[in-house]
Design a protein around this motif. Structure first.
Motif, PDB file in Angstrom:
ATOM      1  N   GLN A 179       0.830  -1.210   0.000  1.00  0.00           N
ATOM      2  CA  GLN A 179       0.000   0.000   0.000  1.00  0.00           C
ATOM      3  C   GLN A 179       0.862   1.258   0.000  1.00  0.00           C
ATOM      4  OE1 GLN A 179      -3.245   0.240  -0.259  1.00  0.00           O
ATOM      5  NE2 GLN A 179      -3.693  -1.941  -0.208  1.00  0.00           N
ATOM      6  N   TRP A 195       0.589   3.697   6.354  1.00  0.00           N
ATOM      7  CA  TRP A 195       1.012   2.306   6.193  1.00  0.00           C
ATOM      8  C   TRP A 195       2.426   2.106   6.678  1.00  0.00           C
ATOM      9  CZ3 TRP A 195      -2.511  -1.255   5.466  1.00  0.00           C
ATOM     10  CH2 TRP A 195      -3.718  -0.901   4.870  1.00  0.00           C
TER      11      TRP A 195
ATOM     12  N   ALA B  47     -10.746  -6.904   5.082  1.00  0.00           N
ATOM     13  CA  ALA B  47      -9.682  -7.013   6.091  1.00  0.00           C
ATOM     14  C   ALA B  47      -9.932  -8.151   7.067  1.00  0.00           C
ATOM     15  CB  ALA B  47      -9.551  -5.701   6.849  1.00  0.00           C
ATOM     16  N   SER B  96      -9.707  -5.501  13.248  1.00  0.00           N
ATOM     17  CA  SER B  96      -9.665  -5.220  11.804  1.00  0.00           C
ATOM     18  C   SER B  96     -10.873  -4.415  11.360  1.00  0.00           C
ATOM     19  CB  SER B  96      -9.570  -6.531  11.024  1.00  0.00           C
ATOM     20  OG  SER B  96     -10.675  -7.343  11.316  1.00  0.00           O
ATOM     21  N   TRP B  99     -10.156  -0.782  12.277  1.00  0.00           N
ATOM     22  CA  TRP B  99      -9.005  -0.148  11.642  1.00  0.00           C
ATOM     23  C   TRP B  99      -9.219   0.093  10.155  1.00  0.00           C
ATOM     24  CZ3 TRP B  99      -4.778  -3.690  14.250  1.00  0.00           C
ATOM     25  CH2 TRP B  99      -4.664  -3.313  15.587  1.00  0.00           C
ATOM     26  N   TRP B 100      -9.912  -0.830   9.497  1.00  0.00           N
ATOM     27  CA  TRP B 100     -10.145  -0.657   8.071  1.00  0.00           C
ATOM     28  C   TRP B 100     -11.644  -0.576   7.822  1.00  0.00           C
ATOM     29  CZ3 TRP B 100      -6.550  -4.563   9.584  1.00  0.00           C
ATOM     30  CH2 TRP B 100      -5.224  -4.259   9.296  1.00  0.00           C
ATOM     31  N   THR B 102     -14.547  -2.156   6.282  1.00  0.00           N
ATOM     32  CA  THR B 102     -14.735  -3.496   5.748  1.00  0.00           C
ATOM     33  C   THR B 102     -16.202  -3.754   5.463  1.00  0.00           C
ATOM     34  OG1 THR B 102     -15.094  -4.531   7.884  1.00  0.00           O
ATOM     35  CG2 THR B 102     -12.827  -4.324   7.163  1.00  0.00           C
TER      36      THR B 102
END
Lengths: 221, 187
Positions: A179, A195, B47, B96, B99-100, B102
């Motif tokens: 990324q 990242w 994720a 997850s 954090w992302w 999804t």
């Protein structure tokens, strides 16, 4: 601290004289880049888009060879007895070996990056992101790779087992590195530094874990 | 050493890790079956799915590592280290969804602000499922543990039997009466 440099210097000197790692990992990772180019059909202009991901796959696969070699050196020369004789702190050995493997990986990455620019026609927009994430990722790969290489032992079975063990652990690093490199190679995606932070977190985690578990691991090396 | 204490516990042999692989595999497989009608795909690069699949492969690797022969302490120590590193992925799986962005919704029960957002009947169903699966896990672990103990027992018995058999053979000479050949000495 002096021992750290001694171990790192010793490993790099052995590599400088034998050139075992460089002579296998560099051609191997170039082959991976070439094979991907064949498989993805270079005419359709997809290569610059997927370049970052393919680059990191090549680095990851080659890194399993580098850490395997780093452990082989010690096995051949009777690491355990040497440590008892010279009373070197196991932690110093671990850090020294991580430094040596990191240096080898950075060399590989630089050479491979030249190949990437030539073969895949990528454009560099953020050199600092590329460099920082490359260096932190190689520290993370070296630190966790070494632990697993010591775990899996030597011989044919170890060669087969090491990728199975280490590639899942390295997957988060590969995702983050890909990324950040996409951000550094192509202006399309931003947020490369977030990242890089994630890679740094993993590197810190893996190095501190390695320092904790290396001494007991070495007892049965 | 802690690992020596672990070895003294008997043939744990990664019993719970084996079950963990089965349960993680079940979670992935059942989730895929659920995903097809709801998301219209079996698998998507999300994720939580990726981190869970990584977890699955981490513990498959752990089981492969356990199969490398060695003395008991050595295997216990190696496996402990591998399990420790593999565990890093567990909190990542949990966080997850925060954090992302999804396909999965964010945490509903174990939220950072400790305020569960779940409807009553659903909460009871979830609790029921959680308790049931834990009981299944305990039951299977107990059975598998017993099987491992029997395997160890058989291995010991076979060794004893082989010793007895060897002792009863005609050409067997007990160790105290055995003549040690002297190097370089003439016959």
């Amino acid at each position: 601290m002096r021992d750290v440099w001694r171990v790192a210097r010793k490993d790099l000197l052995i590599e400088w004289r034998s050139k075992r790692v460089i002579s296998t990992t560099v051609p191997f990772s170039f082959m991976v880049l070439l094979l991907f180019a064949f498989a993805l059909d270079p005419d359709r202009g997809q290569l610059p888009i997927v370049a970052a991901g393919l680059y990191w796959i090549a680095v990851l696969l080659a890194s399993t060879m580098a850490v395997g070699r780093s452990v082989d050196i010690e096995r051949q020369n009777g690491l355990r007895d040497g440590v008892r004789l010279f009373s070197i702190d196991p932690m110093a050995i671990y850090i020294g070996k991580v430094l040596a493997v990191t240096a080898q990986l950075i060399f590989l990455m630089v050479v491979l990056f030249a190949g990437l620019v030539v073969l895949y026609d990528v454009e560099i927009v953020g050199a600092p992101v590329l460099i920082v994430s490359g260096v932190t990722a190689s520290v993370a790969i070296a630190s966790v790779g070494l632990i697993y290489a010591f775990l899996s032992g030597t011989g044919r079975r170890a060669d087969m087992l090491l990728p199975v063990l280490v590639l899942p652990v390295l997957a988060p690093i590969m995702i983050a590195a890909t990324q950040s490199w996409e951000a550094g190679l192509d202006a399309g995606t931003g947020g490369g530094w977030d990242w890089v932070g994630l890679i740094g977190l993993f590197a810190l985690l893996y190095v501190s874990m390695g320092m904790l578990v290396f001494a007991p691991l070495m007892e049965d090396a | 050493m802690a690992t020596d204490a672990c070895a003294a516990l008997g043939p744990t042999r990664g019993v719970t890790a084996e079950l963990g692989v089965i349960f993680t595999g079940l979670a992935l497989a059942l989730g895929m079956l659920w995903g097809k009608p709801i998301w219209n795909v079996y698998w998507t690069w999300d994720a939580r799915l990726i981190t869970t699949a990584v977890l699955f492969f981490l513990y498959i690797g752990y089981l492969a590592l356990r199969r490398i022969p060695g003395d008991r302490n050595q295997v216990a120590r190696r496996s402990a280290v591998a399990a420790l590193i593999a565990f890093v992925d567990v909190p990542i799986v949990h966080f997850s969804v925060n954090w992302w962005r999804t396909q999965h919704q964010q945490a509903t029960v174990l939220r950072p602000d400790l305020d569960p957002q779940i409807h009553g009947t659903m909460a009871w169903t979830l609790l029921w499922a959680v308790v049931t699966f834990h009981l299944v896990f305990v039951y299977l672990a107990a059975r598998r543990y017993r099987l491992a103990a029997i395997e160890d027992h058989i291995a010991d018995e076979e060794l004893d039997l082989a010793v007895v058999r060897r002792r009863s053979e005609d050409d067997f000479v007990p160790a105290e009466r055995r003549q040690v050949p002297v190097l370089g000495g003439g016959a």
